[in-house]
Scaffold this motif. Structure first.
Motif, PDB file in Angstrom:
ATOM      1  N   GLU A 107      -1.698   7.820  33.248  1.00  0.00           N
ATOM      2  CA  GLU A 107      -2.070   6.502  33.717  1.00  0.00           C
ATOM      3  C   GLU A 107      -0.711   6.051  34.756  1.00  0.00           C
ATOM      4  O   GLU A 107       0.204   6.166  34.093  1.00  0.00           O
ATOM      5  N   PRO A 108      -1.005   5.526  35.888  1.00  0.00           N
ATOM      6  CA  PRO A 108       0.206   5.611  36.957  1.00  0.00           C
ATOM      7  C   PRO A 108       1.108   4.494  36.568  1.00  0.00           C
ATOM      8  O   PRO A 108       2.225   4.375  37.094  1.00  0.00           O
ATOM      9  N   HIS A 109       0.671   3.409  35.423  1.00  0.00           N
ATOM     10  CA  HIS A 109       1.584   2.364  35.354  1.00  0.00           C
ATOM     11  C   HIS A 109       2.329   2.249  33.819  1.00  0.00           C
ATOM     12  O   HIS A 109       2.851   1.286  33.685  1.00  0.00           O
ATOM     13  N   THR A 110       2.362   3.517  33.321  1.00  0.00           N
ATOM     14  CA  THR A 110       3.120   3.872  32.132  1.00  0.00           C
ATOM     15  C   THR A 110       3.788   5.218  32.185  1.00  0.00           C
ATOM     16  O   THR A 110       3.976   5.744  33.227  1.00  0.00           O
ATOM     17  N   TRP A 111       5.079   5.269  31.221  1.00  0.00           N
ATOM     18  CA  TRP A 111       5.681   6.416  31.117  1.00  0.00           C
ATOM     19  C   TRP A 111       5.429   6.895  29.977  1.00  0.00           C
ATOM     20  O   TRP A 111       5.338   6.363  28.799  1.00  0.00           O
ATOM     21  N   PRO A 112       5.250   8.502  29.869  1.00  0.00           N
ATOM     22  CA  PRO A 112       5.002   9.475  30.961  1.00  0.00           C
ATOM     23  C   PRO A 112       3.621   9.329  31.620  1.00  0.00           C
ATOM     24  O   PRO A 112       2.778   9.260  30.836  1.00  0.00           O
ATOM     25  N   ALA A 113       3.690   9.573  32.786  1.00  0.00           N
ATOM     26  CA  ALA A 113       2.382   9.645  33.178  1.00  0.00           C
ATOM     27  C   ALA A 113       1.934  10.945  33.806  1.00  0.00           C
ATOM     28  O   ALA A 113       1.454  11.597  34.722  1.00  0.00           O
ATOM     29  N   TYR A 114       2.502  11.827  32.639  1.00  0.00           N
ATOM     30  CA  TYR A 114       2.025  13.304  32.532  1.00  0.00           C
ATOM     31  C   TYR A 114       2.015  13.766  31.103  1.00  0.00           C
ATOM     32  O   TYR A 114       2.419  13.192  30.358  1.00  0.00           O
ATOM     33  N   VAL A 115       1.339  14.840  31.013  1.00  0.00           N
ATOM     34  CA  VAL A 115       1.327  15.427  29.565  1.00  0.00           C
ATOM     35  C   VAL A 115       0.888  16.822  29.424  1.00  0.00           C
ATOM     36  O   VAL A 115       0.446  17.722  30.740  1.00  0.00           O
ATOM     37  N   PHE A 116       1.391  17.528  28.483  1.00  0.00           N
ATOM     38  CA  PHE A 116       1.195  19.062  28.457  1.00  0.00           C
ATOM     39  C   PHE A 116       0.278  19.393  27.137  1.00  0.00           C
ATOM     40  O   PHE A 116       0.121  18.344  26.356  1.00  0.00           O
ATOM     41  N   ALA A 117      -0.373  20.292  27.170  1.00  0.00           N
ATOM     42  CA  ALA A 117      -1.140  20.990  25.994  1.00  0.00           C
ATOM     43  C   ALA A 117      -1.341  22.494  25.840  1.00  0.00           C
ATOM     44  O   ALA A 117      -1.072  22.891  27.150  1.00  0.00           O
ATOM     45  N   THR A 118      -1.388  23.118  24.584  1.00  0.00           N
ATOM     46  CA  THR A 118      -1.591  24.316  24.973  1.00  0.00           C
ATOM     47  C   THR A 118      -2.723  24.733  23.955  1.00  0.00           C
ATOM     48  O   THR A 118      -3.092  23.847  23.141  1.00  0.00           O
ATOM     49  N   LEU A 119      -3.595  25.585  24.178  1.00  0.00           N
ATOM     50  CA  LEU A 119      -4.709  26.338  23.464  1.00  0.00           C
ATOM     51  C   LEU A 119      -4.348  27.561  22.809  1.00  0.00           C
ATOM     52  O   LEU A 119      -3.890  28.557  23.819  1.00  0.00           O
ATOM     53  N   GLU A 120      -4.493  27.945  21.337  1.00  0.00           N
ATOM     54  CA  GLU A 120      -4.263  29.216  20.954  1.00  0.00           C
ATOM     55  C   GLU A 120      -5.287  29.804  20.503  1.00  0.00           C
ATOM     56  O   GLU A 120      -6.402  28.971  19.962  1.00  0.00           O
ATOM     57  N   PRO A 121      -5.529  30.998  20.257  1.00  0.00           N
ATOM     58  CA  PRO A 121      -6.577  31.455  19.335  1.00  0.00           C
ATOM     59  C   PRO A 121      -6.452  31.176  17.819  1.00  0.00           C
ATOM     60  O   PRO A 121      -5.329  30.941  17.305  1.00  0.00           O
ATOM     61  N   GLU A 122      -7.657  30.748  17.427  1.00  0.00           N
ATOM     62  CA  GLU A 122      -7.603  30.056  16.158  1.00  0.00           C
ATOM     63  C   GLU A 122      -7.401  31.123  15.172  1.00  0.00           C
ATOM     64  O   GLU A 122      -6.806  30.318  14.090  1.00  0.00           O
ATOM     65  N   ASP A 123      -7.158  32.105  15.165  1.00  0.00           N
ATOM     66  CA  ASP A 123      -7.013  33.222  13.892  1.00  0.00           C
ATOM     67  C   ASP A 123      -5.415  33.241  13.580  1.00  0.00           C
ATOM     68  O   ASP A 123      -4.982  33.785  12.588  1.00  0.00           O
TER      69      ASP A 123
END
Length: 480
Positions: free
Chosen positions: A143-159
């Protein structure tokens, strides 16, 4: 690197982790540097609406990293990357109600080392559940009016297998934080910093400037700009030539859908690398660059399918004018009008020469902020038909993108316009596009793109074009 939406990125079952930047309240300090014109205009357009009708609200990327995810080295790598790019440690908020003339803007910036990254690990989930969660996460956290206006995520194999082949990284940011070229740099930089934290081997990244400084310099340079400036004159003439309107897609799109309907999208390989090299050679023979040749094919398709002899569009142009901006994160984009007279031009070389001359003629218009030109002309200016070309073959580690399954991502859009992005990579030329979800647009835009692809193939093979048979003359003015 293919430019697509999250919906088209392959997502397996696995474990999703959110990586969230945090700053202590006392780490912020008032920053007197002004905001860039495009950033301020973006904030004003989105003021008062959580989900504004603004195209490309966020941009991002997804890519794979070899091996099992090691949380602490990855967390430290993200913190180093945030320290590297000052806009990730800065926030701009509007004063007043956000309307033009209601007040100014206030910037706060945190110093290097002030941002820490925390992570939230979720339970193993199915692909559809992960995709739905990611779509919501990226929308909520950019959202441009808040901080942070960015995010990270990761996806790993479930096992959780220690010998897992790879994990996937997702990054998204509001457009004010990053442009399309910025996000193609992300995979290499974060991968290099992660490897540095794991092995101690230096990442070897070149120093970069701050987009905040760029915006301040841009404001200073434009302080005395007036209506007689060359850039303003070019835009005034372009609007006059279009009857006061911005360029529109040359074929009908149909009436705007009632309510908020996501645009349709397309992605197609226009040229493989061998054909791209041969197409580039044809452009050089005509005395111009790759983009000029691409515009020539677009103009020819317009003559054939729309029955008109003028091709009009808006084209982005980067404003990274010095080496300190080459790897910087920010919105380094200017816009220029393009108007190509295709009358009497039956061959590729002639149309390419006309396109190249037009790009030279309008070069100055992209160096002045688009939104400032609109203010000086007192005309609301918003692209309706945009054609972009970006050559990313020489971005660091570009050859690794297929191995990394790297893609650039964009948010959904709900506007009634057509945007076409031509991206040249080591694999060739890919076109990504978005257009209104109407039966008329669904028939006209893909067929137009397919004809452009055929024309690019013909040019790459050295084939000459016959005298065009005009299409449905005048159709572009109907059905909107």
């Amino acid at each position: 690197m293919e430019f697509t939406e999250l919906e088209d990125y392959p997502i397996p079952a696995g474990v999703l982790t959110e990586w969230l930047p945090c700053v202590a309240a006392d780490a912020w300090s008032t920053d007197p540097r002004p905001v860039s014109y495009v950033h301020e205009a973006h904030l004003r357009r989105t003021a008062g609406s959580r989900y504004g009708d603004v195209p490309d609200a966020w941009l991002g990327t997804a890519f794979e990293v070899a091996g099992r995810l090691e949380e602490e080295p990855f967390r430290r790598a993200l913190e180093r990357w945030i320290d590297r790019h000052e806009p990730l440690r800065s926030q701009v908020v509007l004063s007043g109600d956000g309307a033009v003339g209601s007040g100014g803007v206030t910037r706060r910036t945190a110093p290097p080392g002030a941002v820490s990254v925390r992570y939230v690990r979720h339970l193993p989930s199915a692909p559809d559940d992960i995709r739905e969660h990611l779509e919501q996460l990226l929308a909520d956290c950019t959202e441009p009016h808040t901080w942070p206006a960015y995010v990270f995520a990761t996806l790993e194999p479930e096992d959780g297998d220690a010998s897992a082949a790879s994990f996937t990284v997702f990054f998204a940011a509001d457009h004010a934080v990053a442009d399309a070229y910025s996000v193609v740099l992300v995979a290499h930089e974060i991968t290099a910093l992660y490897e540095q934290e794991r092995s101690g081997r230096p990442a070897g990244l070149f120093p970069v400037g701050s987009y905040i400084d760029f915006g301040a310099a841009e404001r200073a340079d434009a302080a005395d700009l007036a209506g007689e400036h060359e850039a303003v004159r070019i835009w005034r003439e372009a609007l006059t030539a279009g009857g006061g309107a911005m360029p529109e897609f040359p074929l009908p799109l149909g009436p705007r859908p009632a309510g908020a309907v996501p645009q349709r999208r397309l992605s197609t390989r226009m040229l493989d690398d061998d054909r791209a090299n041969r197409f580039a050679a044809r452009c050089r023979e005509a005395g111009h660059g790759f983009f000029a040749g691409t515009l020539a094919c677009l103009a020819r398709a317009t003559v054939e399918l729309a029955g008109v002899d003028r091709f009009r569009t808006i084209a982005p142009s980067h404003t990274r004018s010095g080496p300190m901006w080459a790897g910087a994160l920010g919105w380094f984009v200017g816009l220029r009008p393009v108007d190509i007279d295709a009358a009497g031009a039956t061959d590729f070389a002639t149309l390419t020469a006309r396109a190249g001359a037009e790009l030279r003629r309008t070069r100055a218009s992209a160096r002045v902020p688009f939104d400032l030109v609109g203010e000086l002309l007192e005309v609301p200016m918003r692209p309706r038909f945009l054609v972009s070309y970006m050559d990313v073959r020489f971005v660091p580690m570009a050859a690794q993108w297929p191995q990394w399954n790297a893609r650039t991502l964009r948010s959904r859009s709900y506007t009634h316009d057509v945007f076409l992005w031509f991206n040249r990579s080591p694999k060739g030329v890919n076109l990504a596009g978005r257009f209104p979800d109407t039966p008329t647009a669904a028939a006209n835009v893909p067929s137009f793109v397919e004809r452009v692809r055929e024309l690019m193939h013909e040019a790459s093979e050295g084939r000459e074009w016959d005298t065009p048979e005009h299409g449905n003359e005048g159709a572009s003015a109907t059905g909107r």
